[in-house]
Design a protein around this motif. Sequence first.
Motif, mmCIF file in Angstrom:
data_model
loop_
_atom_site.group_PDB
_atom_site.id
_atom_site.type_symbol
_atom_site.label_atom_id
_atom_site.label_comp_id
_atom_site.label_asym_id
_atom_site.label_seq_id
_atom_site.Cartn_x
_atom_site.Cartn_y
_atom_site.Cartn_z
ATOM 1 N N GLU A 120 25.693 -49.177 6.103
ATOM 2 C CA GLU A 120 24.650 -49.580 6.932
ATOM 3 C C GLU A 120 23.485 -48.497 6.672
ATOM 4 O O GLU A 120 23.649 -47.276 6.261
ATOM 5 C CB GLU A 120 25.409 -49.090 8.399
ATOM 6 C CG GLU A 120 24.405 -49.475 9.344
ATOM 7 C CD GLU A 120 24.842 -49.245 10.675
ATOM 8 O OE1 GLU A 120 23.803 -48.741 11.641
ATOM 9 O OE2 GLU A 120 25.742 -49.341 11.018
ATOM 10 N N LEU A 121 22.458 -48.996 6.803
ATOM 11 C CA LEU A 121 21.469 -48.356 6.463
ATOM 12 C C LEU A 121 20.868 -47.950 7.674
ATOM 13 O O LEU A 121 20.485 -48.445 8.612
ATOM 14 C CB LEU A 121 20.054 -49.187 5.783
ATOM 15 C CG LEU A 121 20.571 -49.887 4.467
ATOM 16 C CD1 LEU A 121 19.375 -50.962 3.919
ATOM 17 C CD2 LEU A 121 20.905 -49.042 3.371
ATOM 18 N N GLN A 122 20.765 -46.337 7.751
ATOM 19 C CA GLN A 122 20.327 -45.470 8.905
ATOM 20 C C GLN A 122 18.888 -45.192 9.204
ATOM 21 O O GLN A 122 18.352 -44.818 10.047
ATOM 22 C CB GLN A 122 21.051 -44.376 9.066
ATOM 23 C CG GLN A 122 20.824 -43.052 8.249
ATOM 24 C CD GLN A 122 21.812 -41.914 8.237
ATOM 25 O OE1 GLN A 122 23.064 -42.230 8.647
ATOM 26 N NE2 GLN A 122 21.375 -40.755 7.958
ATOM 27 N N ARG A 123 18.117 -45.217 8.114
ATOM 28 C CA ARG A 123 16.734 -44.853 8.159
ATOM 29 C C ARG A 123 15.842 -45.846 7.095
ATOM 30 O O ARG A 123 16.422 -46.515 6.518
ATOM 31 C CB ARG A 123 16.434 -43.373 7.554
ATOM 32 C CG ARG A 123 17.125 -42.474 8.491
ATOM 33 C CD ARG A 123 16.792 -41.005 7.996
ATOM 34 N NE ARG A 123 17.134 -40.677 6.678
ATOM 35 C CZ ARG A 123 17.635 -39.606 6.371
ATOM 36 N NH1 ARG A 123 18.134 -38.721 7.031
ATOM 37 N NH2 ARG A 123 17.881 -39.250 4.903
ATOM 38 N N GLY A 124 14.608 -45.725 7.385
ATOM 39 C CA GLY A 124 13.686 -46.387 6.313
ATOM 40 C C GLY A 124 13.374 -47.562 6.953
ATOM 41 O O GLY A 124 13.721 -48.072 8.068
ATOM 42 N N ALA A 131 24.459 -53.591 4.546
ATOM 43 C CA ALA A 131 24.160 -53.869 3.071
ATOM 44 C C ALA A 131 25.417 -53.644 2.504
ATOM 45 O O ALA A 131 26.465 -53.057 2.799
ATOM 46 C CB ALA A 131 23.069 -52.992 2.789
ATOM 47 N N ILE A 132 25.519 -54.169 1.241
ATOM 48 C CA ILE A 132 26.510 -54.128 0.207
ATOM 49 C C ILE A 132 26.230 -53.343 -0.867
ATOM 50 O O ILE A 132 25.157 -53.807 -1.465
ATOM 51 C CB ILE A 132 26.897 -55.614 -0.152
ATOM 52 C CG1 ILE A 132 27.617 -56.130 0.979
ATOM 53 C CG2 ILE A 132 28.255 -55.416 -1.273
ATOM 54 C CD1 ILE A 132 28.099 -57.628 0.907
ATOM 55 N N TYR A 133 26.940 -52.414 -1.141
ATOM 56 C CA TYR A 133 26.234 -51.516 -2.350
ATOM 57 C C TYR A 133 26.753 -52.076 -3.818
ATOM 58 O O TYR A 133 27.494 -52.788 -4.015
ATOM 59 C CB TYR A 133 27.370 -50.059 -2.433
ATOM 60 C CG TYR A 133 26.979 -49.151 -3.541
ATOM 61 C CD1 TYR A 133 25.826 -48.126 -3.257
ATOM 62 C CD2 TYR A 133 27.645 -49.299 -4.753
ATOM 63 C CE1 TYR A 133 25.430 -47.290 -4.253
ATOM 64 C CE2 TYR A 133 27.140 -48.310 -5.615
ATOM 65 C CZ TYR A 133 26.303 -47.511 -5.639
ATOM 66 O OH TYR A 133 25.864 -46.568 -6.321
ATOM 67 N N VAL A 163 24.846 -45.259 5.255
ATOM 68 C CA VAL A 163 25.944 -44.449 5.992
ATOM 69 C C VAL A 163 27.027 -45.461 5.551
ATOM 70 O O VAL A 163 27.075 -46.764 5.727
ATOM 71 C CB VAL A 163 25.810 -44.482 7.494
ATOM 72 C CG1 VAL A 163 26.898 -44.250 8.142
ATOM 73 C CG2 VAL A 163 24.642 -43.504 7.688
ATOM 74 N N ARG A 164 28.444 -44.981 5.364
ATOM 75 C CA ARG A 164 29.727 -45.826 5.283
ATOM 76 C C ARG A 164 30.058 -46.502 6.518
ATOM 77 O O ARG A 164 29.834 -45.754 7.244
ATOM 78 C CB ARG A 164 30.848 -45.261 4.468
ATOM 79 C CG ARG A 164 30.430 -44.713 2.908
ATOM 80 C CD ARG A 164 31.539 -44.237 2.507
ATOM 81 N NE ARG A 164 31.514 -44.251 1.006
ATOM 82 C CZ ARG A 164 31.525 -42.987 0.424
ATOM 83 N NH1 ARG A 164 31.445 -42.045 0.625
ATOM 84 N NH2 ARG A 164 31.407 -43.366 -1.170
#
Length: 165
Positions: A120-124, A131-133, A163-164
Amino acid sequence: MKDWFLLYCKRSEQERAVVNLERQSVTCYYPQVTVEKLVRGKRVTANEPLFPNYMFVRFDPEQVSYTTVRSTRGVADFIRQGPYPQKVQPELLHQLMMNENSEAHREKLSNLPKPGESMELQRGQFQGLEAIYQEPDGEKRSFMLIHLLGKPVKVSVDNADIVRR
């Protein structure tokens, strides 16, 4: 009687110091950890010193002099307390040896996600999106696959924003 001492080695010359000290019957130990890091955008596993430039040595000062050890190639000097080299407690060395490459310690140092891992994208600008790495993008960024307008899109994001789940 053999005691443990702490040496300061010249930059990146711990291996040279070990070879030369062991020829003089000095026991050497410098803790290393296996870490995953990014080198030129690729994930690499490497052994690195836990305390760069420092090494623990064990010898009997009556058989091998302090001057001989200090003058060995790769060694800069002893860590001292006043005019005398500082002795190190054997219990500390035992504890370091037990924990050197424990699974828990390795996990803390190696925190890069694996491809396909859900994040999960926590900022920006993509904050809150799942999201998937995909893969690393340099030392501080990664490529992530996000769904935008119903289509998967590959974006580059700062590793601190991930964040995982």
